[in-house]
Design a protein around this motif. Structure first.
Motif, short mmCIF file in Angstrom:
data_model
loop_
_atom_site.label_atom_id
_atom_site.label_comp_id
_atom_site.label_asym_id
_atom_site.label_seq_id
_atom_site.Cartn_x
_atom_site.Cartn_y
_atom_site.Cartn_z
N PRO A 17 0.80 -1.23 0.00
CA PRO A 17 0.00 0.00 0.00
C PRO A 17 0.83 1.27 0.00
CG PRO A 17 -0.91 -1.59 1.54
CD PRO A 17 0.42 -2.13 1.09
N GLU A 18 2.06 1.22 0.51
CA GLU A 18 2.90 2.40 0.55
C GLU A 18 3.42 2.78 -0.84
OE1 GLU A 18 5.94 1.89 3.49
OE2 GLU A 18 4.57 2.38 5.12
N LEU A 19 3.20 1.91 -1.83
CA LEU A 19 3.61 2.21 -3.20
C LEU A 19 2.48 2.79 -4.04
CD1 LEU A 19 5.87 -0.91 -3.89
CD2 LEU A 19 6.57 1.41 -3.28
N ILE A 20 1.34 3.06 -3.42
CA ILE A 20 0.25 3.74 -4.11
C ILE A 20 0.63 5.21 -4.30
CG2 ILE A 20 -2.17 4.47 -3.93
CD1 ILE A 20 -2.71 1.96 -2.29
N SER A 21 0.37 5.76 -5.48
CA SER A 21 0.74 7.14 -5.74
C SER A 21 -0.11 8.11 -4.92
CB SER A 21 0.59 7.46 -7.23
OG SER A 21 -0.78 7.56 -7.59
N ARG A 42 -14.36 -14.81 -3.32
CA ARG A 42 -13.04 -14.46 -2.82
C ARG A 42 -12.94 -12.97 -2.54
NH1 ARG A 42 -9.05 -18.11 -4.64
NH2 ARG A 42 -9.90 -20.23 -4.60
N THR A 43 -12.03 -12.62 -1.63
CA THR A 43 -11.75 -11.22 -1.34
C THR A 43 -10.95 -10.62 -2.48
OG1 THR A 43 -11.73 -11.65 1.04
CG2 THR A 43 -10.67 -9.62 0.28
N SER A 44 -11.30 -9.42 -2.89
CA SER A 44 -10.56 -8.74 -3.96
C SER A 44 -9.19 -8.32 -3.47
CB SER A 44 -11.34 -7.50 -4.41
OG SER A 44 -10.52 -6.62 -5.15
N ASN A 45 -8.16 -8.70 -4.23
CA ASN A 45 -6.81 -8.29 -3.87
C ASN A 45 -6.66 -6.77 -3.98
OD1 ASN A 45 -3.97 -9.26 -3.21
ND2 ASN A 45 -3.55 -8.04 -5.03
N ALA A 46 -7.29 -6.18 -5.00
CA ALA A 46 -7.21 -4.73 -5.16
C ALA A 46 -7.83 -4.02 -3.96
CB ALA A 46 -7.92 -4.31 -6.45
N ARG A 47 -8.96 -4.50 -3.49
CA ARG A 47 -9.59 -3.88 -2.33
C ARG A 47 -8.71 -4.03 -1.09
NH1 ARG A 47 -12.07 -3.68 2.20
NH2 ARG A 47 -13.99 -2.47 2.52
N THR A 48 -8.07 -5.18 -0.96
CA THR A 48 -7.19 -5.40 0.19
C THR A 48 -6.05 -4.38 0.20
OG1 THR A 48 -7.70 -7.77 0.24
CG2 THR A 48 -5.66 -7.07 1.30
N ILE A 49 -5.47 -4.12 -0.97
CA ILE A 49 -4.38 -3.16 -1.07
C ILE A 49 -4.83 -1.77 -0.64
CG2 ILE A 49 -2.77 -2.00 -2.65
CD1 ILE A 49 -2.85 -4.57 -4.37
N ALA A 51 -7.50 -0.94 1.21
CA ALA A 51 -8.42 -0.94 2.35
C ALA A 51 -8.19 0.22 3.32
CB ALA A 51 -8.33 -2.27 3.09
N GLY A 52 -6.94 0.53 3.60
CA GLY A 52 -6.64 1.57 4.57
C GLY A 52 -6.98 2.97 4.10
N LEU A 53 -7.33 3.13 2.82
CA LEU A 53 -7.65 4.45 2.27
C LEU A 53 -9.15 4.66 2.06
CD1 LEU A 53 -4.84 4.62 -0.45
CD2 LEU A 53 -4.88 5.85 1.72
N LEU A 54 -9.94 3.60 2.16
CA LEU A 54 -11.37 3.71 1.86
C LEU A 54 -12.09 4.49 2.96
CD1 LEU A 54 -12.13 0.07 0.65
CD2 LEU A 54 -11.67 2.09 -0.75
N GLY A 209 5.29 -10.46 -5.00
CA GLY A 209 6.30 -9.43 -4.82
C GLY A 209 5.74 -8.18 -4.16
N THR A 210 6.39 -7.69 -3.12
CA THR A 210 6.06 -6.52 -2.28
C THR A 210 4.86 -6.75 -1.37
OG1 THR A 210 4.48 -5.18 -3.59
CG2 THR A 210 6.82 -5.03 -4.20
N MET A 211 4.24 -7.92 -1.42
CA MET A 211 3.07 -8.20 -0.59
C MET A 211 3.43 -9.12 0.56
SD MET A 211 0.07 -8.79 -3.48
CE MET A 211 1.04 -9.47 -4.83
N ALA A 212 2.50 -9.29 1.49
CA ALA A 212 2.70 -10.27 2.56
C ALA A 212 2.85 -11.64 1.92
CB ALA A 212 1.50 -10.25 3.50
N GLY A 213 3.77 -12.44 2.44
CA GLY A 213 4.00 -13.75 1.87
C GLY A 213 4.94 -13.74 0.68
N GLU A 214 5.65 -12.64 0.48
CA GLU A 214 6.59 -12.53 -0.64
C GLU A 214 7.63 -13.67 -0.59
OE1 GLU A 214 8.58 -8.63 -1.72
OE2 GLU A 214 10.26 -9.71 -0.82
N ARG A 215 7.91 -14.20 -1.77
CA ARG A 215 8.91 -15.27 -1.87
C ARG A 215 9.73 -15.06 -3.12
NH1 ARG A 215 7.84 -21.64 -3.29
NH2 ARG A 215 9.95 -22.42 -2.84
N VAL A 216 11.06 -15.11 -2.98
CA VAL A 216 11.99 -14.97 -4.10
C VAL A 216 12.97 -16.13 -4.05
CG1 VAL A 216 13.71 -13.52 -5.24
CG2 VAL A 216 11.81 -12.45 -4.00
#
Length: 242
Positions: A17-21, A42-49, A51-54, A209-216
């Motif tokens: 969420p900190e990468l939102i413009s 299912r929960t929308s991934n976009a809404r989850t991202i 959520a803190g701004l709604l 990538g950049t989300m919870a559960g990121e794996r590289v």
């Protein structure tokens, strides 16, 4: 007479969420209606991202896909179902704007890069539409991997993993740097194509990538063929460096 509202296709970036413009955050925080795509049940991934701004009490429109992986993309029934779905979504958004309300459509990554919003954009002919770009998901992934993707005059190719294996192999062998999207059940095919193109040892697998559960992890070290929707393969370029 009520002035018509507008539709805003707002890119949310790769997941953090900190990468939102700043512009996207402002539009979301002041919206009266927000819409987003999701898988049925299912929960929308976009809404989850976002959520803190709604804002409290905001009206929400969940646009649930009628099909995702249940029908092969090559089956004419797939396009028929989605075309009718996008038409229905546009009608609902248009009704909101006709009532004078602005609608913010939340989009993962950038709305114009392999995004579902594009199918709304081309149909919203009688509605004012504005698009706010977002950091593409692939940019978040190569940053998470800590590897520059292109050097000097490297050519970057972006491939959907849904292509047939022969096409994947040919295009992989004709580029300097590579991003393979839409992995999911296509990962075994992508592995074979990378092997045929001589790129397996350079390939990096990035999940969420950049989300919870990121794996590289190096693709060669990944010991299974499962991959979620938010996973890609990167092959960094090796071009000229000073």
């Amino acid at each position: 007479m009520t002035a018509p509202g507008s539709v805003f296709g707002v890119g949310l970036g790769p997941g953090d969420p900190e990468l939102i413009s700043v512009k996207a955050a402002r539009l979301i925080a002041t919206a009266s209606v927000v819409a987003y795509f999701c898988k049925a049940g299912r929960t929308s991934n976009a809404r989850t991202i976002a959520a803190g701004l709604l804002p409290a009490g905001i009206a929400e429109i969940a646009m649930a896909y009628p099909v995702t992986t249940e029908i092969d993309v090559a089956d004419p029934a797939y396009n028929t179902a989605l075309a009718a779905f996008y038409d229905a979504c546009v009608a609902r958004l248009a009704a909101e704007t006709a009532a004078g309300r602005d609608v913010v459509v939340l989009c993962e990554g950038d709305p114009f890069l392999y995004g579902s919003f594009m199918h709304l954009y081309t149909r919203l002919r009688e509605v004012r539409v504005a698009v706010v770009p977002g950091i593409p998901g692939m940019a978040g992934c190569w940053t998470a991997a800590g590897t520059p993707i292109t050097w000097g005059d490297d050519v970057l190719t972006v491939l959907p993993a849904t292509l047939d294996e022969a096409t994947l192999t040919r295009r992989m062998g004709d580029t300097d740097a590579l991003v393979v999207m839409k992995l999911g059940r296509n990962l075994p095919k992508v592995r074979r194509a990378l092997a045929a193109a001589g790129l397996v040892d350079r390939a990096i697998y990035v999940e969420r990538g950049t989300m919870a559960g990121e794996r590289v992890v190096r693709l060669a070290d990944k010991d299974d063929d499962t991959a979620p929707y938010f996973a890609i393969v990167l092959v960094p370029g090796q071009g000229r460096r000073p």
